[in-house]
Design a protein around this motif. Structure first.
Motif, PDB file in Angstrom:
ATOM      1  N   TRP A  99       0.843  -1.190   0.000  1.00  0.00           N
ATOM      2  CA  TRP A  99       0.000   0.000   0.000  1.00  0.00           C
ATOM      3  C   TRP A  99       0.883   1.247   0.000  1.00  0.00           C
ATOM      4  CZ3 TRP A  99      -5.498  -0.593   0.847  1.00  0.00           C
ATOM      5  CH2 TRP A  99      -5.894  -1.908   1.107  1.00  0.00           C
ATOM      6  N   ASP A 182      -9.385  -1.165  -1.820  1.00  0.00           N
ATOM      7  CA  ASP A 182      -8.044  -0.693  -2.171  1.00  0.00           C
ATOM      8  C   ASP A 182      -7.699   0.655  -1.538  1.00  0.00           C
ATOM      9  OD1 ASP A 182      -7.551  -2.923  -3.912  1.00  0.00           O
ATOM     10  OD2 ASP A 182      -8.823  -1.946  -5.421  1.00  0.00           O
ATOM     11  N   THR A 183      -8.489   1.086  -0.530  1.00  0.00           N
ATOM     12  CA  THR A 183      -8.235   2.397   0.069  1.00  0.00           C
ATOM     13  C   THR A 183      -8.385   2.338   1.584  1.00  0.00           C
ATOM     14  OG1 THR A 183      -9.151   3.452  -1.919  1.00  0.00           O
ATOM     15  CG2 THR A 183      -8.847   4.844   0.021  1.00  0.00           C
ATOM     16  N   LYS A 204      -3.156   3.592  -0.637  1.00  0.00           N
ATOM     17  CA  LYS A 204      -3.735   2.999  -1.824  1.00  0.00           C
ATOM     18  C   LYS A 204      -3.007   1.695  -2.152  1.00  0.00           C
ATOM     19  CE  LYS A 204      -6.824   6.063  -3.286  1.00  0.00           C
ATOM     20  NZ  LYS A 204      -8.239   5.716  -3.605  1.00  0.00           N
ATOM     21  N   ARG A 205      -3.782   0.632  -2.354  1.00  0.00           N
ATOM     22  CA  ARG A 205      -3.152  -0.653  -2.661  1.00  0.00           C
ATOM     23  C   ARG A 205      -2.565  -0.630  -4.077  1.00  0.00           C
ATOM     24  NH1 ARG A 205      -5.135  -6.037  -0.708  1.00  0.00           N
ATOM     25  NH2 ARG A 205      -7.157  -4.999  -0.363  1.00  0.00           N
TER      26      ARG A 205
END
Length: 207
Positions: A99, A182-183, A204-205
């Motif tokens: 991330w 993803d956040t 963020k991934r």
């Protein structure tokens, strides 16, 4: 033979055949309360049998309907409860991966220099780094946070509803809201003899 007699007032009394009046009176007495042969009789079911009460029928149907409704609602409640438990147990998101993070915050010095494992420097406003989540066992996660000043390990727990992550590293704690798959929105803070840090960032991934 009919003979005419007179009563005490001299009025004639019409004679009748011998035994006629007796026979007629016997016939009347003997036939009283009996129906002639061949006549129809009227009969009905015993009281309480073969009769229908619309009110009782409607009440029974309403009672059966209420019972079926109660059973259906109970089954629905059990199904919803079981579904909720399943979501709580199986709806934990996977946080494994790398991330990229960017945080805004600041540092408060307590002495001449910040600590060795403090990622922030005096007057710094933005910190970029990376979170590597290398292990996850159900709700328990572990990994490493890395910035330009070094790296430190952390451990954390995902909340039961799968919407939050609570973690701690070597000198501070950070709470994250899982915005989507993803956040992450992260709040970090620590207090130690050398310095104090507070920061809020987004992770963020990496794809």
């Amino acid at each position: 033979m009919g003979l005419s007699h007179r009563n005490r007032l001299g009025r004639p009394i019409v004679g009748r055949r011998h035994g006629a009046g007796v026979a007629d009176s016997r016939a009347i007495r003997g036939g009283a309360g009996r129906l002639p042969q061949g006549s129809a009789t009227v009969s009905g079911p015993p009281p309480g049998e073969g009769t229908s009460n619309p009110l009782e029928t409607d009440g029974s149907q309403r009672e059966r309907w209420n019972m079926k409704t109660a059973i259906a609602l109970l089954a629905l409640f059990v199904l919803v409860s079981a579904t909720s438990v399943a979501v709580a147990q199986d709806g934990i998101p996977s946080l494994l991966g790398k991330w990229d993070t960017e945080s805004r915050g600041g540092l408060l010095l307590h002495g001449k220099k910040q600590g060795n494992i403090t990622h922030w420097e005096p007057k710094q406003k933005v910190l970029k780094g990376r979170i590597d989540v290398t292990g996850q066992d159900g709700r328990f996660v572990s990994g490493t946070y890395t910035s330009a000043r070094g790296a430190e390990k952390f451990i954390g727990m995902v909340s039961a509803d799968g919407k939050s992550l609570y973690a701690a590293d070597l000198d501070g704690i950070w709470d994250a809201r899982i915005v989507d798959n993803d956040t992450l929105e992260i709040v970090y803070r620590h207090v130690k003899p050398t310095d104090t840090v507070v920061a809020i960032g987004i992770a963020k991934r990496q794809k």
